[in-house]
Design an enzyme around this catalytic site. Sequence first.
Site, PDB file in Angstrom:
ATOM      1  N   ASN A  50      -9.842 -12.362  -7.059  1.00  0.00           N
ATOM      2  CA  ASN A  50      -9.307 -12.699  -5.740  1.00  0.00           C
ATOM      3  C   ASN A  50      -8.330 -13.851  -5.947  1.00  0.00           C
ATOM      4  O   ASN A  50      -8.748 -14.984  -6.129  1.00  0.00           O
ATOM      5  CB  ASN A  50     -10.463 -13.111  -4.813  1.00  0.00           C
ATOM      6  CG  ASN A  50      -9.966 -13.641  -3.476  1.00  0.00           C
ATOM      7  OD1 ASN A  50      -8.785 -13.518  -3.144  1.00  0.00           O
ATOM      8  ND2 ASN A  50     -10.875 -14.239  -2.713  1.00  0.00           N
TER       9      ASN A  50
ATOM     10  N   LYS B 179      -6.418 -15.188  -3.919  1.00  0.00           N
ATOM     11  CA  LYS B 179      -6.219 -16.022  -2.715  1.00  0.00           C
ATOM     12  C   LYS B 179      -4.725 -16.249  -2.525  1.00  0.00           C
ATOM     13  O   LYS B 179      -3.919 -15.400  -2.909  1.00  0.00           O
ATOM     14  CB  LYS B 179      -7.021 -17.322  -2.808  1.00  0.00           C
ATOM     15  CG  LYS B 179      -8.476 -17.044  -3.171  1.00  0.00           C
ATOM     16  CD  LYS B 179      -9.399 -18.182  -2.890  1.00  0.00           C
ATOM     17  CE  LYS B 179     -10.816 -17.770  -3.259  1.00  0.00           C
ATOM     18  NZ  LYS B 179     -11.807 -18.763  -2.912  1.00  0.00           N
TER      19      LYS B 179
ATOM     20  N   HIS C  34     -13.964 -12.123   3.939  1.00  0.00           N
ATOM     21  CA  HIS C  34     -14.125 -13.287   3.065  1.00  0.00           C
ATOM     22  C   HIS C  34     -14.444 -14.504   3.936  1.00  0.00           C
ATOM     23  O   HIS C  34     -13.928 -14.633   5.051  1.00  0.00           O
ATOM     24  CB  HIS C  34     -12.848 -13.527   2.250  1.00  0.00           C
ATOM     25  CG  HIS C  34     -13.046 -14.539   1.169  1.00  0.00           C
ATOM     26  ND1 HIS C  34     -13.055 -15.893   1.431  1.00  0.00           N
ATOM     27  CD2 HIS C  34     -13.290 -14.399  -0.155  1.00  0.00           C
ATOM     28  CE1 HIS C  34     -13.293 -16.530   0.294  1.00  0.00           C
ATOM     29  NE2 HIS C  34     -13.433 -15.655  -0.686  1.00  0.00           N
TER      30      HIS C  34
ATOM     31  N   GLU D 123     -13.432 -17.410   3.904  1.00  0.00           N
ATOM     32  CA  GLU D 123     -12.257 -18.187   4.338  1.00  0.00           C
ATOM     33  C   GLU D 123     -11.609 -17.543   5.560  1.00  0.00           C
ATOM     34  O   GLU D 123     -11.049 -18.240   6.409  1.00  0.00           O
ATOM     35  CB  GLU D 123     -11.264 -18.321   3.166  1.00  0.00           C
ATOM     36  CG  GLU D 123     -11.778 -19.318   2.121  1.00  0.00           C
ATOM     37  CD  GLU D 123     -11.321 -19.056   0.695  1.00  0.00           C
ATOM     38  OE1 GLU D 123     -10.364 -18.288   0.487  1.00  0.00           O
ATOM     39  OE2 GLU D 123     -11.944 -19.618  -0.227  1.00  0.00           O
TER      40      GLU D 123
ATOM     41  N   GLU E  80     -21.373 -13.911  -1.506  1.00  0.00           N
ATOM     42  CA  GLU E  80     -20.662 -15.138  -1.854  1.00  0.00           C
ATOM     43  C   GLU E  80     -21.220 -16.305  -1.037  1.00  0.00           C
ATOM     44  O   GLU E  80     -20.805 -16.514   0.112  1.00  0.00           O
ATOM     45  CB  GLU E  80     -19.166 -14.988  -1.541  1.00  0.00           C
ATOM     46  CG  GLU E  80     -18.478 -13.912  -2.354  1.00  0.00           C
ATOM     47  CD  GLU E  80     -16.996 -14.233  -2.568  1.00  0.00           C
ATOM     48  OE1 GLU E  80     -16.554 -14.147  -3.725  1.00  0.00           O
ATOM     49  OE2 GLU E  80     -16.293 -14.592  -1.599  1.00  0.00           O
TER      50      GLU E  80
ATOM     51  N   GLY F 174     -15.331 -22.041  -4.889  1.00  0.00           N
ATOM     52  CA  GLY F 174     -14.327 -23.042  -5.241  1.00  0.00           C
ATOM     53  C   GLY F 174     -14.892 -24.434  -5.451  1.00  0.00           C
ATOM     54  O   GLY F 174     -14.156 -25.410  -5.539  1.00  0.00           O
TER      55      GLY F 174
ATOM     56  N   SER G 163     -17.645 -19.475  -7.785  1.00  0.00           N
ATOM     57  CA  SER G 163     -17.579 -20.228  -9.046  1.00  0.00           C
ATOM     58  C   SER G 163     -18.129 -19.449 -10.237  1.00  0.00           C
ATOM     59  O   SER G 163     -18.702 -20.032 -11.156  1.00  0.00           O
ATOM     60  CB  SER G 163     -18.274 -21.583  -8.905  1.00  0.00           C
ATOM     61  OG  SER G 163     -17.626 -22.372  -7.913  1.00  0.00           O
TER      62      SER G 163
HETATM   63  P1  PGA Z   1     -14.214 -18.964  -6.684  1.00  0.00           P
HETATM   64  O1  PGA Z   1     -13.880 -18.014  -5.424  1.00  0.00           O
HETATM   65  O2  PGA Z   1     -14.498 -18.051  -7.838  1.00  0.00           O
HETATM   66  O3  PGA Z   1     -12.957 -19.774  -6.875  1.00  0.00           O
HETATM   67  O4  PGA Z   1     -15.387 -19.787  -6.299  1.00  0.00           O
HETATM   68  C1  PGA Z   1     -14.569 -16.819  -5.223  1.00  0.00           C
HETATM   69  C2  PGA Z   1     -14.106 -16.191  -3.939  1.00  0.00           C
HETATM   70  O5  PGA Z   1     -13.844 -16.918  -2.977  1.00  0.00           O
HETATM   71  O6  PGA Z   1     -13.985 -14.950  -3.850  1.00  0.00           O
END
Ligand code: PGA
Length: 249
Positions: free
Chosen positions: A10, A12, A95, A97, A166, A172, A210
């Site tokens: 992803n 982003k 997601h 976000e 998640e 993140g 992460s």
């Molecule tokens: P990350 O993000 O691996 O940077 O924690 C995962 C995601 O949001 O899909």
Amino acid sequence: MTQHKLIAGNWKMNGSLAANEQLVRAIAQGMGDANCTVAMCVPAPYPEQVNRLRSGTKIELGAQDVSRHEQGAYTGEVSAPMLREFGVRYAIVGHSERRQYHGETDEAVADKAKAALAHGITPIVCVGETLAEREAGRTQDVVKRQMAAVIHVNGHCISEIVVAYEPVWAIGTGRTATSEQAQEVHALLRAQLKAATPHPERVHILYGGSMNAANAASLLAQPDVDGGLIGGASLKAPDFLQIIAAASR
Ligand code: PGA
């Protein structure tokens, strides 16, 4: 479940024509005959470019969102049929976000999954609790509620989706769920799917938050972890390749 694993990056809101080209070429070169499915979920302007770059490789193309509508007066939205025209095979929906910054409700997420499926795109449906919810002992209630909305709207098609667990507090942050924490929620999701489809084992349940080169192998070794949804580490070719290697074992 023992099945071919799925590793989805992803990106982003990261990338540029130049950076994408470098990254896709490095992954394509490094992954060789990876024994897992690899997808890259790219920002809305880039499917055409990445579709071209991935041609002749085993990389699958994904989007990070999809409209719940097919067409019409929805300024700024991108529909599933449009994505399909550019070779998109997967679309992340719900997601955290997008739930957090764009007010996406469980119902909107369920509709997006349905719109994707109607046009041959596999939705990667994200569920997960916040830190406050985990600390209040509400993890199970939250992920079950998020999943139930998607099952309700998609009925027997539910075996066609991909789920990504998640935990919001792990995204993140560098703070990963332990393998046991992940497995516990994945098993719960599998049980919930079992009540909705005769083939719950066919549904890939990915872990995200992460995941990196160091922790991927132990997360992926859990019986109900069928792959990963990777943010930060999917932007670094050596890290992403190590995760692909861990998933290929
Ligand atoms: P990350 O993000 O691996 O940077 O924690 C995962 C995601 O949001 O899909």
